[in-house]
Design a protein around this motif. Structure first.
Motif, short mmCIF file in Angstrom:
data_model
loop_
_atom_site.label_atom_id
_atom_site.label_comp_id
_atom_site.label_asym_id
_atom_site.label_seq_id
_atom_site.Cartn_x
_atom_site.Cartn_y
_atom_site.Cartn_z
N ALA A 218 0.82 -1.22 0.00
CA ALA A 218 0.00 0.00 0.00
C ALA A 218 0.84 1.26 0.00
N THR A 219 2.16 1.12 0.08
CA THR A 219 3.02 2.30 0.13
C THR A 219 3.90 2.36 -1.12
N ASP A 220 4.31 3.57 -1.46
CA ASP A 220 5.25 3.78 -2.57
C ASP A 220 6.62 4.21 -2.06
N ASP A 221 6.76 4.37 -0.75
CA ASP A 221 8.01 4.85 -0.19
C ASP A 221 8.91 3.67 0.16
N PRO A 222 10.11 3.57 -0.42
CA PRO A 222 10.98 2.41 -0.18
C PRO A 222 11.36 2.25 1.29
N ALA A 223 11.73 3.33 1.96
CA ALA A 223 12.13 3.23 3.37
C ALA A 223 10.99 2.74 4.24
N GLN A 224 9.79 3.26 3.97
CA GLN A 224 8.62 2.82 4.75
C GLN A 224 8.30 1.35 4.45
N GLY A 267 5.18 -4.70 -3.95
CA GLY A 267 5.06 -5.19 -2.58
C GLY A 267 5.68 -6.55 -2.34
N ARG A 268 6.28 -7.17 -3.37
CA ARG A 268 6.90 -8.48 -3.17
C ARG A 268 8.20 -8.33 -2.38
N LEU A 269 8.40 -9.22 -1.41
CA LEU A 269 9.63 -9.25 -0.62
C LEU A 269 10.62 -10.21 -1.25
N LEU A 270 11.88 -9.81 -1.28
CA LEU A 270 12.94 -10.62 -1.88
C LEU A 270 14.00 -10.94 -0.84
N PHE A 282 24.28 -9.14 0.02
CA PHE A 282 24.84 -10.34 0.60
C PHE A 282 23.74 -11.30 1.03
N ASN A 283 24.13 -12.57 1.13
CA ASN A 283 23.22 -13.64 1.50
C ASN A 283 22.43 -13.27 2.75
N GLY A 284 21.11 -13.22 2.63
CA GLY A 284 20.25 -12.86 3.76
C GLY A 284 19.67 -11.47 3.69
N ASP A 285 20.17 -10.62 2.77
CA ASP A 285 19.61 -9.27 2.64
C ASP A 285 18.16 -9.33 2.16
N ILE A 286 17.33 -8.46 2.72
CA ILE A 286 15.91 -8.41 2.39
C ILE A 286 15.63 -7.16 1.56
N GLY A 287 14.88 -7.33 0.47
CA GLY A 287 14.49 -6.20 -0.37
C GLY A 287 13.00 -6.23 -0.63
N VAL A 288 12.49 -5.12 -1.18
CA VAL A 288 11.07 -5.02 -1.51
C VAL A 288 10.92 -4.43 -2.91
N CYS A 289 10.02 -4.99 -3.69
CA CYS A 289 9.77 -4.52 -5.05
C CYS A 289 8.67 -3.46 -5.03
N LEU A 290 8.96 -2.33 -5.65
CA LEU A 290 7.97 -1.25 -5.74
C LEU A 290 7.93 -0.75 -7.18
N ARG A 291 6.72 -0.51 -7.65
CA ARG A 291 6.51 0.05 -8.99
C ARG A 291 5.83 1.41 -8.85
N PRO A 292 6.47 2.47 -9.32
CA PRO A 292 5.84 3.79 -9.20
C PRO A 292 4.45 3.78 -9.82
N ARG A 293 3.48 4.35 -9.09
CA ARG A 293 2.09 4.35 -9.57
C ARG A 293 1.63 5.77 -9.88
#
Length: 400
Positions: A218-224, A267-270, A282-293
């Protein structure tokens, strides 16, 4: 983990610098960055060696290693060889957590060699008192190795809303009767037991989990989005199988974005599964996919965001990432060293050889504010009866 440690270092340094008792020059000397051991020692491509060794030691007076229980025997050997003469090596960790994936159980061996007494030289205790608090129990031992061992009995990760200590103690001891009594009695604040629930996406747990993950989308802000991602994690004992992380991730992603979802939906977590020094991932890092809307971003590509960088976040095109997978559900092994506001620990329907009290203990202690455990009595009892022991002879050699 290194990025999270750097954040903790910066926050701790800011707090210490406000204390009149701490010299300003010492505050300035405090580190604000952290590193993995491989980066610290200097990996050499296609070689088991590092740039820093006994002939080219590290240029530090003090080296602090966090989550030392995760360090295997060969890596610890290379680290110790690279520590310069006269420097101080401080190992922080919990010997009751899962041992390293590779050979050895180094931290547990060091603790065993130190004996049962908890020791600390008197001058060290005097220096640490302002930081540890006057109520922190510290005993002085007479054994040579134990004189450099400090056993802290107070946990700082859990919030007041989570009464985890009694359950953690029973788990460490392998006391299944007490653990089940605590779980079934509902007497521990913040701890919820879902007995005989083998599917976290069924019943009342489904909406509890999915609603938290929908907030990320529901958010577009990467840090949030990254902050929201750290609030909840589904932890499993296995990667594959009915209650494994891989199939659960596929089901969660379908529930969030449909069966015909794009590979990198909003919103997909990687979860990064291999080290990439070129990317700084590095192995174990968590990311999130965001597409500007919005109309102004029509046609814009999806970006995978990770913590770090000058603005606190770094963006990558998903196709440029090193090997990765979904991160809504993770194995306990992958989560070791991490912490989340709420943890859902899902045990398998049937017993497995790698289930142990160390795995259960590591999983439940990832929680800060709320813990959910889904398991059957039979599997929980078998897991708590099993001790993940390693035989390396290191404890005997250190004791000798």
């Amino acid at each position: 983990a290194a990025e999270r440690m750097a954040e903790s270092l910066r926050a701790a340094a800011e707090r210490l610098c406000t204390l009149d008792a701490v010299d300003a020059s010492l505050c300035e000397a405090l580190p604000r960055q952290a590193s993995t051991l491989h980066r610290l020692l200097g990996s050499v491509p296609d070689s088991p060696r590092f740039r820093h060794d006994a002939r080219n030691p590290l240029a530090f007076d003090v080296i602090v290693v966090d989550e030392a229980s995760m360090v295997d025997l060969p890596l610890m050997c290379k680290l110790v060889e690279a520590v310069p003469d006269g420097a101080r090596l401080i190992l922080l960790g919990d010997r009751d957590q899962l041992p390293s994936v590779e050979a050895g159980d180094v931290l547990a061996a060091i603790v065993d060699a130190a004996g049962d007494d908890d020791g600390l030289p008197a001058e060290w205790a005097a220096q640490l008192r302002p930081l540890l608090g006057e109520d922190t129990p510290v005993q002085h031992a007479v054994q040579p190795l134990s004189a450099y061992r400090v056993h802290l009995r107070r946990g700082y990760r859990q919030a007041e809303s989570l009464d985890l200590a009694p359950l953690a103690e029973a788990t460490r001891a392998g006391d299944a009767d007490t653990a089940l009594e605590l779980l079934r009695g509902g007497v521990l604040a913040g701890v919820h037991f879902h007995e005989d629930l083998h599917d976290p996406l069924a019943g009342g747990g489904r909406e509890r989990l999915l609603s938290a993950w929908r907030e990320i989308g529901a958010t577009d802000d990467p840090a949030q989005a990254l902050a929201l991602a750290a609030k909840l994690r589904l932890l499993t004992a296995m990667r594959d199988g009915g209650q494994g992380a891989a199939p659960l991730n596929a089901r969660i992603e379908e529930a969030l974005a449909g069966s015909h979802r794009p590979a990198y939906f909003h919103g997909r977590l990687l979860l990064v599964t291999e080290n990439s020094y070129r990317h700084g991932l590095f192995n174990g890092d968590i990311g999130v996919c965001l597409r500007p809307r919005g109309d102004e971003h029509a046609g814009a590509a999806t970006v995978a965001w990770f913590a770090g960088g000058g603005d606190g976040v770094r963006g990558f095109h998903p196709s440029a990432l090193p090997a990765h997978g979904g991160a809504f559900a993770m194995t306990v092994h992958k989560a070791q060293g991490s912490e989340f506001d709420s943890v859902w620990l899902q045990l398998p329907r049937q017993d497995a050889r790698h289930l142990s009290r160390e795995l259960i203990y590591t999983g439940l202690t990832r929680a800060r504010r709320e813990l959910h455990i889904a398991a059957s009595e039979a599997v929980l009892r078998l897991a708590l009866s099993r001790h993940a022991a390693r035989v390396s002879g290191l404890s005997w050699r250190l004791g000798a």
